[in-house]
Design an enzyme around this catalytic site. Structure first.
Site, mmCIF file in Angstrom:
data_model
loop_
_atom_site.group_PDB
_atom_site.id
_atom_site.type_symbol
_atom_site.label_atom_id
_atom_site.label_comp_id
_atom_site.label_asym_id
_atom_site.label_seq_id
_atom_site.Cartn_x
_atom_site.Cartn_y
_atom_site.Cartn_z
ATOM 1 N N ARG A 98 0.844 -1.203 0.000
ATOM 2 C CA ARG A 98 0.000 0.000 0.000
ATOM 3 C C ARG A 98 0.870 1.240 0.000
ATOM 4 O O ARG A 98 1.959 1.236 0.575
ATOM 5 C CB ARG A 98 -0.914 0.025 1.230
ATOM 6 C CG ARG A 98 -2.039 -0.957 1.081
ATOM 7 C CD ARG A 98 -2.850 -1.085 2.322
ATOM 8 N NE ARG A 98 -3.662 -2.271 2.194
ATOM 9 C CZ ARG A 98 -4.904 -2.290 1.689
ATOM 10 N NH1 ARG A 98 -5.487 -1.157 1.341
ATOM 11 N NH2 ARG A 98 -5.557 -3.416 1.552
ATOM 12 N N LEU A 100 2.049 4.721 1.177
ATOM 13 C CA LEU A 100 2.010 5.486 2.432
ATOM 14 C C LEU A 100 2.239 6.948 2.110
ATOM 15 O O LEU A 100 3.146 7.286 1.358
ATOM 16 C CB LEU A 100 3.096 4.981 3.379
ATOM 17 C CG LEU A 100 2.906 3.551 3.874
ATOM 18 C CD1 LEU A 100 4.144 3.074 4.600
ATOM 19 C CD2 LEU A 100 1.682 3.457 4.779
ATOM 20 N N HIS A 116 12.443 -2.372 -3.532
ATOM 21 C CA HIS A 116 11.665 -2.441 -4.768
ATOM 22 C C HIS A 116 12.384 -3.377 -5.741
ATOM 23 O O HIS A 116 13.607 -3.294 -5.907
ATOM 24 C CB HIS A 116 11.529 -1.038 -5.380
ATOM 25 C CG HIS A 116 10.709 -1.052 -6.625
ATOM 26 N ND1 HIS A 116 9.333 -1.121 -6.606
ATOM 27 C CD2 HIS A 116 11.076 -1.042 -7.932
ATOM 28 C CE1 HIS A 116 8.884 -1.155 -7.848
ATOM 29 N NE2 HIS A 116 9.916 -1.102 -8.666
ATOM 30 N N ASP A 148 9.345 8.596 0.046
ATOM 31 C CA ASP A 148 8.851 9.977 0.062
ATOM 32 C C ASP A 148 7.416 9.977 -0.461
ATOM 33 O O ASP A 148 6.797 8.919 -0.594
ATOM 34 C CB ASP A 148 9.794 10.909 -0.718
ATOM 35 C CG ASP A 148 9.817 10.606 -2.210
ATOM 36 O OD1 ASP A 148 8.998 9.764 -2.680
ATOM 37 O OD2 ASP A 148 10.630 11.204 -2.923
HETATM 38 C C1 GAR Z 1 9.626 -8.154 -2.666
HETATM 39 O O1 GAR Z 1 10.089 -8.715 -3.855
HETATM 40 C C2 GAR Z 1 9.596 -6.645 -2.755
HETATM 41 O O2 GAR Z 1 10.589 -6.137 -3.580
HETATM 42 C C3 GAR Z 1 8.232 -6.395 -3.316
HETATM 43 O O3 GAR Z 1 7.410 -7.339 -2.681
HETATM 44 C C4 GAR Z 1 8.166 -8.511 -2.445
HETATM 45 C C5 GAR Z 1 7.895 -9.000 -1.039
HETATM 46 O O4 GAR Z 1 8.442 -10.256 -0.817
HETATM 47 N N1 GAR Z 1 7.806 -5.052 -3.069
HETATM 48 C C6 GAR Z 1 7.223 -4.274 -3.966
HETATM 49 O O5 GAR Z 1 6.955 -4.644 -5.084
HETATM 50 C C7 GAR Z 1 6.891 -2.887 -3.466
HETATM 51 N N2 GAR Z 1 6.570 -2.032 -4.571
HETATM 52 P P1 GAR Z 1 8.573 -10.842 0.645
HETATM 53 O O6 GAR Z 1 7.200 -10.751 1.297
HETATM 54 O O7 GAR Z 1 8.982 -12.264 0.439
HETATM 55 O O8 GAR Z 1 9.624 -10.041 1.378
#
Ligand code: GAR
Length: 212
Positions: A98, A100, A116, A148
């Site tokens: 989500r 923030l 990311h 940010d």
């Molecule tokens: C990760 O790959 C992270 O980079 C991504 O969610 C995954 C969570 O994996 N985040 C995003 O895409 C944020 N925009 P995890 O629950 O196994 O840590």
């Protein structure tokens, strides 16, 4: 400056929790001078909460409210209240899906970091590894950055590159990117916990730590 109090982490996630596990394991191995004081998810029964409980960490579901991509006002207040009570020094977004904004970022100014799954500023938003594969880049990776008001746009703290192979599928590339995430995120959290990071505008500088 030498800290006398342990550096307190609040971790937020919506998914399976592999980044949280990598950070928790690095702390347990004595590699990060920090403690995880609370793990919070907007998804009831998320893997990240189960993984946290297996490690005897405080793990809580806070309902996100009526929106799909952000917290509603009541939920935002509940997240801020819990993290403030927990006296966190740093909020680590580990797959928190989500956006923030507003009150949350004001309450924890310059104290929220995110991982990311691409080399930002390329491919912000959802399923970044798939965006990279579809675009046809030969190298992608992962990025840890301050959060940010924008989407995946804050100052960059660290990046690791990952090659895109000719026979990659979205799943194989995603797995390779996640392996890189599990190396990068603990390193960056360690640098922040050790007070080795300075920020000047968009530039961050990380001094080398002991043994690096
Ligand atoms: C990760 O790959 C992270 O980079 C991504 O969610 C995954 C969570 O994996 N985040 C995003 O895409 C944020 N925009 P995890 O629950 O196994 O840590």
């Amino acid at each position: 400056m030498i800290r006398t109090k342990p550096f307190r982490l609040g971790i937020l996630g919506s998914g399976k929790g592999s980044n949280m596990v990598a950070i928790a394991d690095a702390i347990a191995a004595g590699q990060i001078p920090a403690e995880i004081v609370v793990v919070i998810s907007d998804v009831e029964g998320a893997g990240i909460l189960e993984r946290a409980r297996e490690r005897n960490l405080s793990a809580e579901f806070i309902p996100p409210g009526k929106f799909r991509t952000k917290l509603d006002d009541d939920a935002e207040q509940a997240f801020v209240k819990r993290l403030t009570e927990a006296q966190v020094d740093l909020i680590v977004l580990a797959g928190f899906m989500r956006i923030l904004k507003g009150e949350f970022l004001r309450a924890f100014a310059n104290r929220v970091v995110n991982i990311h799954p691409s080399l930002l500023p390329a491919f912000p938003g959802l399923e970044a590894w798939k965006q990279a594969l579809d675009y046809g880049v030969k190298v992608t990776g992962c990025t840890v950055h301050f959060v940010d008001q924008g989407i995946d746009s804050g100052p960059i703290l660290g990046q690791e590159t990952v090659p895109v192979l000719a026979d990659d599928t979205a799943a194989t590339l995603h797995e390779r990117v996640q392996q890189a995430e599990r190396r990068l995120y603990p390193q960056v959290v360690r640098a922040l916990a050790e007070g080795r990071v300075t920020v000047k505008g968009r530039q961050t500088v990380c001094r080398a730590g002991a043994g690096e």
